[in-house]
Design an enzyme around this catalytic site. Structure first.
Site, PDB file in Angstrom:
ATOM      1  N   CYS A 104      39.072  45.037  46.522  1.00 21.76           N
ATOM      2  CA  CYS A 104      38.909  46.426  46.947  1.00 21.76           C
ATOM      3  C   CYS A 104      40.097  46.766  47.847  1.00 21.76           C
ATOM      4  O   CYS A 104      40.877  45.906  48.217  1.00 21.76           O
ATOM      5  CB  CYS A 104      37.622  46.595  47.736  1.00 21.76           C
ATOM      6  SG  CYS A 104      36.193  45.819  46.966  1.00 21.76           S
TER       7      CYS A 104
ATOM      8  N   LYS B  69      42.882  44.980  39.872  1.00 22.41           N
ATOM      9  CA  LYS B  69      44.214  44.372  39.770  1.00 22.41           C
ATOM     10  C   LYS B  69      44.200  42.926  40.238  1.00 22.41           C
ATOM     11  O   LYS B  69      44.917  42.087  39.708  1.00 22.41           O
ATOM     12  CB  LYS B  69      45.201  45.204  40.609  1.00 22.41           C
ATOM     13  CG  LYS B  69      46.627  44.716  40.558  1.00 22.41           C
ATOM     14  CD  LYS B  69      47.216  44.874  39.177  1.00 22.41           C
ATOM     15  CE  LYS B  69      48.627  44.300  39.072  1.00 22.41           C
ATOM     16  NZ  LYS B  69      48.973  44.035  37.663  1.00 22.41           N
TER      17      LYS B  69
HETATM   18  O1  M6R Z   1      47.524  38.258  40.326  1.00 17.61           O
HETATM   19  P1  M6R Z   1      47.338  37.184  39.298  1.00 17.61           P
HETATM   20  O2  M6R Z   1      48.579  36.962  38.491  1.00 17.61           O
HETATM   21  O3  M6R Z   1      46.811  35.921  39.852  1.00 17.61           O
HETATM   22  O4  M6R Z   1      46.253  37.766  38.313  1.00 17.61           O
HETATM   23  C1  M6R Z   1      45.754  36.978  37.271  1.00 17.61           C
HETATM   24  C2  M6R Z   1      44.947  37.806  36.313  1.00 17.61           C
HETATM   25  O5  M6R Z   1      43.858  38.373  36.960  1.00 17.61           O
HETATM   26  C3  M6R Z   1      45.787  38.922  35.681  1.00 17.61           C
HETATM   27  O6  M6R Z   1      46.919  38.429  35.053  1.00 17.61           O
HETATM   28  C4  M6R Z   1      44.944  39.708  34.667  1.00 17.61           C
HETATM   29  O7  M6R Z   1      44.612  38.890  33.595  1.00 17.61           O
HETATM   30  C5  M6R Z   1      45.697  40.947  34.217  1.00 17.61           C
HETATM   31  N1  M6R Z   1      44.842  42.084  34.266  1.00 17.61           N
HETATM   32  C6  M6R Z   1      46.251  40.831  32.859  1.00 17.61           C
HETATM   33  O8  M6R Z   1      46.915  41.981  32.449  1.00 17.61           O
END
Ligand code: M6R
Length: 609
Positions: free
Chosen positions: A2, A604
């Site tokens: 959040c 995100k």
């Molecule tokens: O911030 P992070 O790279 O650790 O996030 C990992 C995943 O949550 C992230 O890549 C997610 O799969 C995206 N929404 C993919 O587009």
């Protein structure tokens, strides 16, 4: 995750909080609310839905006051209705609290407070914090807050407003990011730098168990949970407000796709040593000795970062001959992983805040491994807690669907592979060839972006498909996985990525004339093999979209749509082949009427397990 934005200063707080919430909306958009410390009372407004709903709810009403805090929520405990929306008020109306993270012992605390007659209104874990502080408050707000924080288990980023203390805004952090933005006459509290860079470039990143008391004279004081003062450095944030604006694009995702020539350039700038045929990564400078003697690497990550890690596995094994395993962080943390004395763990995360990735990092450190990080967000938990690492340097990624972070992660992994390779079995000539090829990537990405209209046109023929398959081999197998992830998260079409040859072992049964299959097939050593996979699927009447580097009649005979892109070394092809797949997913989602920057159910940064 959040989003939290707090303000204390001389200006009207409400419009500043509202604008901050809009900047943070990519972190959560289930519900939103804010509190302003008005002369007589804490004025709270909250609504389910996006910030625009909050704005409507505030319409016409005055929210006088120069201090307050707001929150945009990605629901974890409790559905995203009004009562579960932050800020939460204490039973006596004296405290308002916004919270990121999870209070693990909230049930115990809640039961104790309920036994004392305190009534709870929401299903959240967060509400307990407001009641607990109010319950402990005997006229000294600092004391009550510290006492309450010492009783909390779990993770928190907190913004606390006290009715009796209009001159003070309080923040606290444990396991959930929080920073203080320092402007000339005002102070900001936020979980993300995106909400403060419009006001100031000076920030203080709080550490775990820091509590900050921010005052309306512009001063702030940070203490630990034992009330001892601690000093934290004021840091200068490098990027500016245009990084968090759409800059003429319809969506952040499209802007970020189009930023990739620049973002790859920024990521590799000063790091490729063409004359020496190697890479120089200053974040790994202190680890160089260890890197010479490692005999195994475990890469751990989630989502898109995991797929980048898969590309890294192939690169490092090919160039350096070091065995690499890639593991989902959520699995790694609960297994009993074997970590030898010369094993290095490499955690990859754009945000640097993904709970599972951080837990995997900690678990590997507990077992004695050197744990390195690859991340984008400067000052993030991963950056602070790893034993060394490399930043992506691509600026904030706001689109929930990760794009420019992926190409930068693969670029960083290529540089790490080159560095490790040159310490072992890569010749000077091969090193030069790789470094030069990397330098040419931004121009090639630029060429691919010129295909945007063509890809949009292709997308228009596939918007109603209920399923998609993505196939690729070798370096492009992870790209197939990543392409499928992009499509499903923003278009809500079911999609799966497979190694192309694996199709015969089951998934081919799914194929008929209604199944679109995207095949990533650059003209490389495996091209003929992939071509025969294409023939197999075409024989089952699939609609085939191929991404290749050279079209010819033979290929066209078995495909419905051919997207031709420039070529590079096989190991670098994922940086190019993923771009048409990003655009395809984007256009299909937009044509289906979806909000690609705020896809349903997603955030995100996943800061919970
Ligand atoms: O911030 P992070 O790279 O650790 O996030 C990992 C995943 O949550 C992230 O890549 C997610 O799969 C995206 N929404 C993919 O587009």
């Amino acid at each position: 995750m959040c989003g939290i934005i707090g303000y204390i200063g001389k200006k009207d707080a409400a419009p500043i909080l509202l604008k901050g919430l809009k900047d943070l909306e990519y972190l959560g958009y289930d519900s939103a609310g804010l509190v302003v410390h008005s002369p007589e009372a804490l004025q709270v407004v909250r609504t389910p839905g996006k910030i625009v709903e909050l704005e409507k709810a505030m319409g016409g009403k005055e929210y006088p006051g120069t201090m307050g805090v707001g929150h945009t929520r990605w629901a974890t405990h409790g559905e995203p209705n009004k009562v579960n929306t932050h800020p939460h008020l204490s039973f006596d109306g004296k405290f308002a609290v916004v919270h990121n993270g999870i209070i693990e012992n909230y049930m115990t605390l809640k039961n104790k407070l309920m036994q004392k007659g305190i009534e709870f209104k929401s299903d959240t874990d967060s509400e307990v914090v407001a009641h607990l502080i109010a319950h402990l408050y005997k006229g000294d707000v600092g004391k009550a807050v510290l006492q309450a924080l010492n009783m909390l288990q779990g993770a928190f980023g907190l913004g606390i407003v006290s009715l009796d203390n209009p001159e003070m805004l309080i923040g606290a952090r444990r396991g959930s990011p929080l920073l203080v933005g320092i402007a000339k006459d005002d102070l900001f509290l936020s979980s993300d730098v995106a909400a403060v860079i419009g006001h100031t470039s000076k920030v203080v990143y709080l550490d775990d168990n820091d509590v900050v008391f921010m005052r309306n004279d512009g001063s702030h004081r940070i203490v630990n949970l034992h009330s001892q003062e601690v000093q934290r450095e004021v840091e200068e944030v490098e990027f500016s407000v245009e990084h968090v604006e759409k800059g003429g694009f319809d969506h952040f995702m499209l802007k970020e796709i189009f930023e990739q020539p620049d973002s790859i350039r920024n990521c590799t700038r000063g790091r490729l040593l063409i004359n020496e045929g190697t890479a120089k990564l200053s974040g790994l400078a202190t680890n160089i000795k260890e890197l010479r003697s490692i005999d195994r690497i475990i890469i751990t990550a989630c989502g898109t970062s995991y797929y980048a890690g898969m590309v890294g596995e192939y690169m490092i094994e090919e160039l350096a001959g070091i065995p690499v395993e890639v593991e989902y962080a959520s699995e790694f943390r609960y297994r009993n992983p074997v970590i030898g004395p010369n094993t290095i763990v490499l955690a990859i995360s754009q945000s640097g805040e993904t709970a599972d990735t951080l837990a995997a990092l900690k678990e590997s450190q507990r077992r004695g491994a050197t744990a390195l990080g690859i991340c984008n967000v400067v000052g993030s938990t991963l950056a602070r807690e790893s034993d060394g690492g490399v930043y992506l340097h691509v600026g904030p990624e706001i689109g929930v669907a990760s794009t420019k972070a992926f190409t930068a992660q693969v670029s960083v992994l290529a540089m790490i592979a080159l560095l490790l390779g040159r310490m072992r079995r890569v010749s000077f000539e091969q090193g030069v060839e790789i470094a030069q090829a990397m330098q040419e990537l931004p121009a090639k990405v630029q060429e691919i972006l010129k295909l945007n209209d063509r890809i949009k046109d292709i997308a228009s023929r596939f918007t109603n498909a209920p399923n998609f398959l993505y196939l690729g081999r070798h370096y492009n197998y992870p790209v197939a996985m990543e392409g499928a992830l992009k499509l499903k998260e923003i278009s809500y079409i079911h999609a799966e990525g497979y190694p192309a040859a694996e199709i015969k072992h089951g998934p081919i049964a799914l194929i008929d004339e209604n199944m679109p299959v995207v095949v990533v097939a650059p003209k490389d050593a495996l091209f003929e093999k992939v071509l025969s996979n294409i023939q197999e699927i075409k024989a089952r009447k699939a609609r085939v979209i191929v991404v290749t580097t050279e079209a010819n009649e033979h290929l066209e005979q078995f495909t419905d749509e051919v997207i031709v892109i420039p070529s590079t070394l096989s190991m670098l092809m994922p940086i190019l082949t993923c771009i048409p797949l990003q655009l395809l997913a984007y256009h299909i989602a937009v044509l289906r009427g979806n909000n690609v920057d705020q896809p349903r159910n997603l955030t995100k940064s996943v800061m919970v397990e």
